[in-house]
Every structure is written in C-alpha cells, then in structure tokens.
Enzyme design. Structure first.
Site, PDB file in Angstrom:
ATOM      1  N   ASP A 165     -10.984   2.932   3.568  1.00 55.82           N
ATOM      2  CA  ASP A 165     -10.975   1.472   3.408  1.00 55.82           C
ATOM      3  C   ASP A 165     -12.386   0.901   3.498  1.00 55.82           C
ATOM      4  OD1 ASP A 165      -9.511  -0.856   2.933  1.00 55.82           O
ATOM      5  OD2 ASP A 165      -9.312  -1.323   5.061  1.00 55.82           O
ATOM      6  N   LYS A 202       0.840  -1.207   0.000  1.00 56.68           N
ATOM      7  CA  LYS A 202       0.000   0.000   0.000  1.00 56.68           C
ATOM      8  C   LYS A 202       0.872   1.253   0.000  1.00 56.68           C
ATOM      9  CE  LYS A 202      -3.689  -2.673   2.031  1.00 56.68           C
ATOM     10  NZ  LYS A 202      -4.234  -3.311   3.228  1.00 56.68           N
ATOM     11  N   GLN A 230      -4.811  -2.051   9.517  1.00 55.02           N
ATOM     12  CA  GLN A 230      -4.579  -3.339   8.858  1.00 55.02           C
ATOM     13  C   GLN A 230      -5.190  -4.483   9.664  1.00 55.02           C
ATOM     14  OE1 GLN A 230      -3.152  -3.927   5.762  1.00 55.02           O
ATOM     15  NE2 GLN A 230      -3.850  -6.009   6.133  1.00 55.02           N
TER      16      GLN A 230
END
Length: 301
Positions: free
Chosen positions: A129, A62, A106
């Site tokens: 996200d 990322k 994450q």
C-alpha cells in the site's frame, strides 16, 4: 472566435475504470503462473480495526478485487478497543507468515492507536500500500519500493495514455503522506517542475492557473474551480465526495471538458486505479517471493 471554435479538439478522457479492467485480465495470467510454479496463492491481508462503515466497504472492495484476479484475501478484523501494541503484534505475525504477500492496514484506525507507528511496523517487502516512511524515502530516491497506491495509479494512468510529463509545470493541491507528498515526488522523478499547495497556500488560484498538470488531492469538494484551469491543461482529480446524483471530486466538473486537454472522470478515473494498484503490487510481491521475474525491473511496475 470562430476559428478557435473549429479547431477545438475533444479532450482525452483518462478512463481509469477501463484500464483497471484491462490490467486485471493481465494479472489473472500472472497469478495463474505463480500458483502453477509454487502451489501457493498470492495473498493480501487486510486489517480493519473498529466498525467504521466506509472502511468496511473499502476492505470489501479490495477483497472483491483479489477474487477477480484469483488471489486470496485474508481479512483480519479487530475490535475498536485494540491497543497499538496488539495491532503491532498482529502486523508482526503477518510479516512472518509466508502465505501473506501484502499487508494493508485500513486507514483510519481509532484515535487511541498510534497509526504511524503501526504503518512503520509493516515489512517493506509486504508494504504493497506504500505507507511506510522507508518505502516513501526509497521511492523518492528512485530505489525499488511500492509507491502509495493512489499516486502510483495516477502515474500508471498517465503512462498508459502516453502523457509526456517531462518539463511540465505540475501543481499538486494537497500534502497528505499517502497522496499529495508521494504524488509530488513521483512527478518530480518524471521531470516535472512541481509546486505543492495546501490549506495555508496564499492565492491558490494563481498557482493553479500556471499548471500544465493539476492534481486535486485536498479532500474538499470542488475546492479547485474550473475557471482557474488554463487551456490545454491535464486535470487529475483524486477526490471523491458522494452526492445525491453520484459524486463530485476536488475539482469543479463544470467546464473542464471545454478547457482541458485530458482529464479524469469522477467516478471512474483515479479511484479505480487505486485498488488496482494495490492488487498489482501484491502480485509483484508474490512474484518476488517466488523468484518469478515478469518483464519488470522495479516495484512500481
């Protein structure tokens, strides 16, 4: 038999890798405009708790994607002993940092942390996200929100290849909060008739055989057999499981090219679009923070 053979049309390969590359080039220009107008660089904060090697790899990927489009990546690395309260405090600080446009926590975090509570702590404007319940609800109700990256990336891929979704019978195999459930809502909003299957579904094969569009999002290698796929179906494989010769998805590869009208390769299909969507949604968040309006009218663009 011979006439069917001569009329066979090669399926469309839904190439996520090529599309992601194309979108990155466009994002470079949009990032340059933001920098020029505001003097501020679009920035994604990635939070990694603990030392899971797969998670560390994803965070690194990322960060590399940010670099390719000219964005900043702020890496926040916390020890595995971090408490829920400490993680929420870190998220709170990022929520209030004007130099941070998107926040990614994450998954997975260590077991003792309340991951859902931490996701919910992310400011909706920075939830690039697409992990908050509020973001999911707004997306489901067709209100502006950042969609979960994998299903949103799949929708972008289908749109790019001009796949007409209205009226299709879609079967989503998997019901995770960041893949199966939002995928089903997005397809429903695109006027598909949607069935969600999962580990307790009776006679999975019967459901898959009806599908005009099948999405494998269950996390089990080649659970969905190619012989279940009906002729002309669109096959989307959101799974990836490393193997000695590269990797397999959730849908058996053998025979797919002979039956599907379109399919995603594994790798090079859905996975490439996931990170690309995260970066694209961070750029949109930065544009909104700067009141720069590209030709977009909702957060899912």
């Amino acid at each position: 038999m011979s006439s069917a053979h001569t009329s066979f049309k090669a399926p469309t390969v839904l190439d996520g890798k090529a599309l992601a590359k194309q979108i990155e080039q466009q994002l470079q220009d949009r990032v340059a405009v933001i920098k020029e107008r505001t003097g501020r660089t679009p920035s994604l904060a990635t939070i990694l708790v603990g030392e899971d090697p797969a998670s560390a790899t994803y965070v690194r990927m990322k960060g590399n994607a940010c670099k390719r489009v000219g964005m900043d990546s702020i890496k926040v690395e916390l020890p595995s002993a971090t408490t829920t309260e400490q993680l929420m405090a870190k998220i709170e600080a990022l929520n209030h940092n004007p130099d941070v446009h998107g926040i990614l926590l994450q998954h997975p975090v260590p077991d003792h942390i309340d991951e859902r509570a931490c996701f919910e702590h992310i400011d909706l404007a920075k939830d690039v996200d697409g992990v908050t319940s509020l973001g999911f609800g707004r997306m489901s109700m067709q209100q502006p929100a950042y969609g979960s990256c994998t299903p949103q990336g799949i929708m972008h891929l289908l749109e790019h290849y001009n796949v007409e979704l209205a009226g299709l019978e879609a079967v989503v195999v998997g019901r995770s909060p960041i893949l199966g459930k939002p995928m089903a809502m997005m397809l429903l909003n695109a006027n598909c008739t949607v069935t969600i299957c999962h580990s307790r579904t009776k006679d999975l094969a019967a459901h898959v055989k009806r599908a005009d569009l099948i999405v494998g999002a269950v996390g089990v290698p080649e659970l969905i057999k190619s012989e279940w796929i009906k002729a002309g179906a669109i096959v989307i494989d959101a799974g990836f499981h490393p193997t000695a010769d590269g990797g397999v998805g959730d849908i058996e590869r053998r025979g797919i090219a002979e039956v599907a009208s379109a399919y995603t390769p594994v790798p090079g299909g859905v996975g490439s679009m996931t990170i690309n969507t995260l970066i694209r949604q961070t750029v949109i968040a930065a544009e909104r923070a700067a009141n720069i309006s590209p030709n977009t009218n909702s957060a899912s663009n």
